[in-house]
Write an enzyme that holds these catalytic residues in place. Sequence first.
Site, PDB file in Angstrom:
ATOM      1  N   HIS A   1     -69.241  -9.082 -17.423  1.00 22.15           N
ATOM      2  CA  HIS A   1     -70.024  -9.357 -16.203  1.00 22.15           C
ATOM      3  C   HIS A   1     -71.474  -8.863 -16.271  1.00 22.15           C
ATOM      4  CE1 HIS A   1     -66.975  -6.170 -14.688  1.00 22.15           C
ATOM      5  NE2 HIS A   1     -68.046  -5.491 -14.971  1.00 22.15           N
ATOM      6  N   HIS A   9     -56.533   3.160 -13.394  1.00 24.54           N
ATOM      7  CA  HIS A   9     -57.678   2.389 -12.896  1.00 24.54           C
ATOM      8  C   HIS A   9     -57.224   0.937 -12.697  1.00 24.54           C
ATOM      9  CE1 HIS A   9     -61.631   0.904 -12.325  1.00 24.54           C
ATOM     10  NE2 HIS A   9     -62.002   0.727 -13.572  1.00 24.54           N
ATOM     11  N   GLU A  43     -59.134  -1.809 -12.080  1.00 25.27           N
ATOM     12  CA  GLU A  43     -60.005  -2.934 -12.470  1.00 25.27           C
ATOM     13  C   GLU A  43     -59.250  -3.824 -13.461  1.00 25.27           C
ATOM     14  OE1 GLU A  43     -64.017  -1.960 -13.711  1.00 25.27           O
ATOM     15  OE2 GLU A  43     -64.635  -4.036 -13.414  1.00 25.27           O
ATOM     16  N   ASP A 101     -59.643  -5.399 -16.180  1.00 26.00           N
ATOM     17  CA  ASP A 101     -59.567  -5.259 -17.638  1.00 26.00           C
ATOM     18  C   ASP A 101     -58.451  -4.304 -18.040  1.00 26.00           C
ATOM     19  OD1 ASP A 101     -61.319  -3.471 -16.370  1.00 26.00           O
ATOM     20  OD2 ASP A 101     -62.426  -3.028 -18.194  1.00 26.00           O
ATOM     21  N   HIS A 124     -65.260   4.826 -12.187  1.00 25.19           N
ATOM     22  CA  HIS A 124     -66.343   4.288 -11.388  1.00 25.19           C
ATOM     23  C   HIS A 124     -65.835   3.427 -10.224  1.00 25.19           C
ATOM     24  CE1 HIS A 124     -66.432   0.070 -13.179  1.00 25.19           C
ATOM     25  NE2 HIS A 124     -65.451   0.666 -13.778  1.00 25.19           N
ATOM     26  N   ASP A 154     -62.036   4.777 -17.906  1.00 18.60           N
ATOM     27  CA  ASP A 154     -63.277   4.228 -18.463  1.00 18.60           C
ATOM     28  C   ASP A 154     -64.188   5.308 -19.059  1.00 18.60           C
ATOM     29  OD1 ASP A 154     -62.985   1.475 -18.043  1.00 18.60           O
ATOM     30  OD2 ASP A 154     -63.729   1.580 -15.997  1.00 18.60           O
ATOM     31  N   TYR A 214     -72.593   2.134 -22.771  1.00 21.48           N
ATOM     32  CA  TYR A 214     -71.545   2.092 -21.738  1.00 21.48           C
ATOM     33  C   TYR A 214     -71.955   2.945 -20.537  1.00 21.48           C
ATOM     34  CZ  TYR A 214     -66.870   1.635 -19.873  1.00 21.48           C
ATOM     35  OH  TYR A 214     -65.805   1.325 -19.067  1.00 21.48           O
ATOM     36  N   HIS A 238     -61.432   2.127 -23.372  1.00 18.94           N
ATOM     37  CA  HIS A 238     -62.176   1.182 -24.227  1.00 18.94           C
ATOM     38  C   HIS A 238     -62.632   1.899 -25.491  1.00 18.94           C
ATOM     39  CE1 HIS A 238     -62.667  -1.840 -21.040  1.00 18.94           C
ATOM     40  NE2 HIS A 238     -63.087  -0.883 -20.234  1.00 18.94           N
TER      41      HIS A 238
HETATM   42 FE1  FEO Z   1     -63.686  -0.181 -14.805  1.00 22.20          FE
HETATM   43 FE2  FEO Z   1     -62.840  -0.835 -17.985  1.00 22.20          FE
HETATM   44  O1  FEO Z   1     -62.773  -1.055 -16.137  1.00 22.20           O
END
Ligand code: FEO
Length: 395
Positions: A25, A79, A81, A83, A146, A165, A193, A226
């Site tokens: 994004h 988390h 989100e 992903d 976040h 994250d 990042y 990640h």
């Molecule tokens: Fe905030 Fe990697 O998702």
Amino acid sequence: MYKSYKVADNFYWVGAIDWNLRDFHGYTTEKGSSYNAFLLMDEKTTLFDTVKSHFAEEMLERIKDIIEPSKIDYIVVNHVEMDHSGALAKVVDIIKPEKIICSLKGKEAMISHFKRTDWPYHVVKTGDKITLGKNSITFIETPMLHWPDSMFSYINEQKILVSSDAFGQHWGTSERFDDEVEFGELMFQAGKYFGNILMPYSNLIQKLLKDVTALGIKIDLIAPDHGLMWRKNIPAIIKAYDDWSKPTLKNKAVVVFDTMWKSTELMAGQVAEGLMSKGVTVKLMKLGENDRSDVMTEILDSKIVVLGSSTLNNEMLPRVADMSTYMKGLRPVNRIGACINSYGWNPNVIKKMNAELEAGGIKVADDGIAVKYVPEKTDLEKCFELGVKLSKSVN
Ligand code: FEO
């Protein structure tokens, strides 16, 4: 065939590698990414996080390398989100977990995303501990790092911090650990990042670092959601997060601009020359050639930001508007800045540009320079002097 990867005693990486992801994004992921999920084998076998929805099969196959997914007891959702939770609905249907362990905000976010009030949510808060057998997990809520739901899971007996994250990098690699890749590139990707995702929450990161230090927990492995896991360079990444969030800034300037007929480019070049004449490290970055996320990576440790644009239809150029909107949201506070502009008949766009810098937390140190059509030699001298002035403002 997808295989698991042993990380520590009874602790396995079962995530997915998104080799060809190039856009997250708006953040350019030139080297792809990974979505890390982990499996801890114990009396209560526990899966930490999942992956993007279309990697669900890859993750399940990696899990099957160790255990039938239906034998997993708990899922920890650090988390929500997508992903990390995009595959969750499918995975929950297969695993039918005894518990889905999450923060209160995590439960709310999962209900909002999946509309499933019947899942076996088990809400935890900071300091709560769950025993799995030989291992136990202590949870640390990290709200707004976040997302409101974000939390860390700390595996006490193995001193592993599953950090969501935080400490991650968008970098898809065959390697799994920090000491298996080139250190400079690793820190670049970790900084990118931070600069593009975590920067707005710098104050919270400062508090978190202090809180974790106060807890006195020892960390032998940081397992982010990640990129590479940290086992050798833990002090280096903790120090980097401290520096980036304080922020500790270098005598460095980013001059970022776009130009129609090269007037703004000439002006930007002279501001850069003025800065360089006083020993400032300069990054002169033309939008279109440089991506917004790479500009933010350079701003991460810079004291000075200069924004340049031509005027188009009484507005700044679209790529400059894009950059200033993106930068404003990421709030690179504690920097100083100024703007330069070339225009045809409306000299007021520079006021909008200054307002954008201020709205992003950058202190405008000079009203800036706006030039009609093409700069004269005297205009370019003023641009050079603006660079000199900015260098003095931070020394
Ligand atoms: Fe905030 Fe990697 O998702």
